[in-house]
Design an enzyme around this catalytic site. Structure first.
Site, PDB file in Angstrom:
ATOM      1  N   LYS A  41      47.199  50.041  38.967  1.00 61.20           N
ATOM      2  CA  LYS A  41      46.046  49.684  39.779  1.00 61.20           C
ATOM      3  C   LYS A  41      46.323  49.923  41.259  1.00 61.20           C
ATOM      4  O   LYS A  41      45.429  50.309  42.000  1.00 61.20           O
ATOM      5  CB  LYS A  41      45.672  48.222  39.527  1.00 61.20           C
ATOM      6  N   ARG A  80      54.782  50.527  27.492  1.00 59.45           N
ATOM      7  CA  ARG A  80      53.513  50.784  28.145  1.00 59.45           C
ATOM      8  C   ARG A  80      53.122  52.241  27.933  1.00 59.45           C
ATOM      9  O   ARG A  80      53.944  53.088  27.636  1.00 59.45           O
ATOM     10  CB  ARG A  80      53.565  50.425  29.620  1.00 59.45           C
ATOM     11  N   GLU A  96      45.286  40.869  35.772  1.00 62.38           N
ATOM     12  CA  GLU A  96      45.101  40.307  37.103  1.00 62.38           C
ATOM     13  C   GLU A  96      43.880  41.010  37.700  1.00 62.38           C
ATOM     14  O   GLU A  96      43.798  42.237  37.696  1.00 62.38           O
ATOM     15  CB  GLU A  96      46.345  40.588  37.978  1.00 62.38           C
TER      16      GLU A  96
END
Ligand code: ATP
Ligand code: MG
Length: 550
Positions: free
Chosen positions: A269, A259, A34
């Site tokens: 982020k 992850r 994104e």
């Protein structure tokens, strides 16, 4: 089928099986960020996995911007993401934006409505949350759930036409409010957001939710293996439901892996943006940031990052990797590549009292003692030099082999010098040493007389180039605050130290991103942001040694 290439992992095994059984003839993967921030080292893990899998099996990889949330997205992020993926060394086959598919997504939502599988809900976001139920209790059906297909089609068209304010109506999938999987309890698939979109401008005032959009994006692009992180595991039933009920011709499969988490940093982020917005760091590319642009500015190489990603592998359970492991790979990468030179970070002047005034000589210095192919250079030597302040002690402890009154050391690439005097300032700080040198001991002359125990580095004072050194420590003291909102309170106050020193005169031509090993200090990168034609600025990438072994 051959299995060399990337190390074996469960996703690679699935790919091999799918190709062998003929379930797919060519794999297609994607990296779907994104564009709401800069990429970090966690993304690098996903990038390496997707691109390297496709490379190894002659497949395709798309770079796709998952831009379904107009409020947080920006073209600055789009550009930085493209630059970072390319810098890591990967070439995407297709470059796509989820927003390019908005019309098709809308049409697929209409398909669901026509099948009686989606409805427009008048409830507020809060009511929807409250009636969703819990892990032990089923949810409650919305009063809007029984709307007719015609009414839903009409309302959905009016949502698109801009008749409703933000939050006034949503479109929900009609699945099962009693499902044990909360994600299947009539999830919202479209919402009203009157906001300007970085790609589609003001064309739309309704936007698909990520969970609905993502499977459609994968299917539209013919993705075969949709690889995501573990927190999406519970979304998989809905992912498959969307593909099936929207009657998508291509059927991608979602696979989840763990992850990457790293010690002593934050990796989302949202948190990284907070550090930037609060000016706790010098932008997204601050060399202390775990962003790809920060790592690049610090001096890490794509080769080191890719080797790191390969080493940590692909697993099914979450864990935290020691940040020092990344350091191991940059040392390995630079060991034979980086010029080994001398820099003095905390200078102390030394006068060599028996060296003729006004004389300068050039000494031969090998560029990399472990890689003779790198050749040699000449460094100048004269009566005044700088050494490191802590390479002298007036009253040394036992086993201190560097300079002290009466002691002799070797100057790297030059001569033995012996200290016979020093000068102090009014505060009692030593400000100048007086030494003698022995011309017989010139490096490379074959001198086999007496031995000395210490070798120190130096630069010639008459020709040295002033330089700034930026020394880094981890940004976060420990990881305790990582999940709370308070990680900003855990910042290491010593994460950046700036010192002014000197480097050899032949460093004058160094360019941004040139990498060097400064003898006894570590690996440094010429900073691209602060270096000017007048002033060299070096970022410490990593010290020479670590207690950490892999
Ligand atoms: P963040 O929380 O940092 O914003 P995200 O998952 O929301 O991360 P996306 O832009 O959606 O960021 O991520 C793009 C891809 O990168 C996704 O497939 C995601 O699973 C993957 N990814 C993100 N963070 C990590 C990580 N720490 N380790 C491995 N893969 C990651
Ligand atoms: Mg995200």
């Amino acid at each position: 089928m051959e299995t060399k290439g990337i190390p074996s992992n469960f996703i690679k095994n699935i790919v091999i099986e799918d190709l062998e059984s003929g379930k797919v003839s060519q794999i297609v993967t994607r990296f779907p960020p994104e564009p709401n921030g800069y990429l970090h080292i966690g993304h690098a893990k996903s990038i390496c996995l997707n691109f390297e899998l496709a490379d190894e099996f002659k497949g395709l990889t798309n770079l796709r911007f998952d831009d379904t949330n107009p409020v947080k997205e920006d073209t600055e992020y789009v550009e930085s993401i493209k630059a970072d993926v390319a810098w890591l060394g990967f070439e995407w086959d297709g470059l796509f934006f989820a927003s390019d598919y908005f019309e098709e997504m809308y049409n697929r939502a209409v398909v669901l409505i026509k099948k009686g599988l989606a409805y427009v809900d008048d409830q507020t976001a809060e009511q929807i949350r409250e009636t969703r139920g819990t892990l032990t209790e089923p949810g409650k059906e919305s009063p809007s759930r029984s709307r007719s297909v015609e009414e839903n089609l009409d309302l959905f068209a009016r949502m698109r036409a801009g008749e409703f304010k933000d939050g006034e109506r949503v479109l929900r999938a009609k699945i099962d409010m009693g499902s044990p999987n909360i994600n299947m309890r009539d999830p919202v698939i479209y919402r009203v957001v009157h906001a300007h979109h970085h790609n589609t401008g003001d064309t739309w005032c309704i936007y698909p939710m990520y969970a609905f959009a993502h499977p459609l994006e994968d299917a539209i692009e013919g993705v075969t293996h949709s690889i995501c992180t573990l927190e999406f595991e519970d979304q998989r039933p809905f992912y498959d439901w969307v593909i099936r009920e929207c009657e998508m011709p291509n059927v991608p499969r979602q696979y989840e892996f763990a992850r990457l988490n790293l010690t002593n940093t934050v990796m989302s982020k949202r948190k990284l943006k907070l550090l930037v917005d609060e000016q706790a760091v010098d932008g997204w590319d601050d060399p202390r940031m775990p962003t790809i642009s920060g790592l690049r500015r610090r001096g890490y190489t794509p080769e080191a990052i890719r080797a790191f990603a390969r080493e940590i592998g692909v697993a099914k359970s979450n864990s935290t990797v020691d940040a020092r492991m990344l350091d191991h790979f940059i040392r390995e990468d630079l060991k034979l590549k980086a010029l080994r030179t001398m820099g003095v970070l905390n200078p102390l002047k030394v006068v060599i009292t028996n060296y003729p005034e006004g004389q300068t000589e050039l000494l031969e210095a090998e560029n990399n003692s472990e890689n003779p192919e790198m050749g040699s250079r000449q460094i100048s030597f004269s009566r005044e030099i700088y050494i490191e302040r802590d390479d002298f002690m007036e009253n040394p402890p036992n086993k201190y082999f560097r300079l002290f009154p009466g002691n002799e050391v070797r100057l790297k690439h030059a001569y033995f010098i012996k200290c016979h005097d020093f000068i102090k300032d009014a505060e009692g700080n030593v400000v100048e040493l007086h030494c003698t040198y022995d011309p017989e001991t010139k490096s490379g002359s074959g001198f086999t007389g007496r031995k000395v125990k210490g070798t120190i580095h130096w630069v010639d004072a008459s020709s040295a180039v002033p330089a700034e050194f930026r020394l880094y420590e981890p940004l976060i003291l420990d990881n305790e605050g990582e999940d709370g909102a308070s990680f900003l309170e855990n910042l290491n106050p010593n994460s950046l130290e700036i010192v002014q020193g000197f480097v050899e005169d032949n460093m004058k031509t160094a360019q941004p991103h040139d990498k060097f090993q400064f003898f006894r200090h570590g690996y440094f990168n010429v900073d691209p942001k602060y270096t000017t034609p007048e002033k060299l600025v070096f970022n410490l990438i990593v010290s020479l040694k670590s207690s950490f072994e892999i």
